[in-house]
Design an enzyme around this catalytic site. Structure first.
Site, PDB file in Angstrom:
ATOM      1  N   CYS A  65       0.870  -1.166   0.000  1.00  0.00           N
ATOM      2  CA  CYS A  65       0.000   0.000   0.000  1.00  0.00           C
ATOM      3  C   CYS A  65       0.910   1.219   0.000  1.00  0.00           C
ATOM      4  CB  CYS A  65      -0.967  -0.017   1.194  1.00  0.00           C
ATOM      5  SG  CYS A  65      -0.209   0.047   2.831  1.00  0.00           S
ATOM      6  N   ILE A  69       2.091   0.018   6.294  1.00  0.00           N
ATOM      7  CA  ILE A  69       1.661  -0.040   7.693  1.00  0.00           C
ATOM      8  C   ILE A  69       0.230  -0.551   7.825  1.00  0.00           C
ATOM      9  CG2 ILE A  69       1.234   1.319   9.777  1.00  0.00           C
ATOM     10  CD1 ILE A  69       3.543   3.183   8.781  1.00  0.00           C
ATOM     11  N   ASN A  99      10.988 -14.234  13.405  1.00  0.00           N
ATOM     12  CA  ASN A  99       9.551 -14.183  13.659  1.00  0.00           C
ATOM     13  C   ASN A  99       8.710 -15.087  12.765  1.00  0.00           C
ATOM     14  OD1 ASN A  99       9.395 -11.966  15.751  1.00  0.00           O
ATOM     15  ND2 ASN A  99      10.626 -11.015  14.171  1.00  0.00           N
TER      16      ASN A  99
END
Length: 148
Positions: A65, A69, A99
């Site tokens: 985008c 975020i 992660n």
């Protein structure tokens, strides 16, 4: 590996470059939109992309985008999804190695297309390290399930 890509209107041109880049490298790519530069609501695209991963149709996804975020925030609302904004090499690598991130988010208004492609390639090369990161990811998953 099957990948899924998605964007809002701000990142349509970047998504097309990313999709072509991935297909040239031999990846099968699912495109969940958007398909032009008309105004759109990025949360709907993020949800579609994550559903493809949750349902097992793709292993990883790339959301784009204006900043990355909003896509990351939305993706992280989906059960079992770990998404990260990746605009530099260190955070890109750590998103996977530490992660076990399945969704890479980028901002078309933040990062040059050439840098985005370089980071994408590096992201796809990385593997979850496990080790001392495994208990952390396990706890993330426990917290995720606890509030579902």
């Amino acid at each position: 590996m099957k990948l899924v890509v998605g964007c809002d209107e701000a990142a349509y041109k970047l998504k097309e470059r990313v999709k072509n880049h991935l297909e040239e490298k031999g990846y099968e790519v699912i495109d969940v939109g958007v398909y032009n530069e008309d105004p759109s609501l990025y949360p709907a695209t993020a949800e579609k992309l994550c559903k493809e991963i949750i349902d097992g149709h793709a292993q990883k996804g790339i959301l784009m985008c204006g900043t990355g975020i909003g896509m990351a925030i939305t993706a992280n609302k989906m059960p079992g999804i770990r998404a990260a904004v990746c605009h530099d090499i260190f955070s890109t690598e750590r998103s996977v190695k530490s992660n076990n991130c399945q969704v890479m988010c980028m901002g078309a208004r933040i990062i040059a297309p050439e840098s985005a492609l370089m980071l994408l390639d590096r992201w796809l090369e990385c593997e979850f390290a496990g080790g001392h990161s495994k208990p952390k990811v396990d706890l993330i998953n426990e917290i995720d399930q606890k509030y579902r």
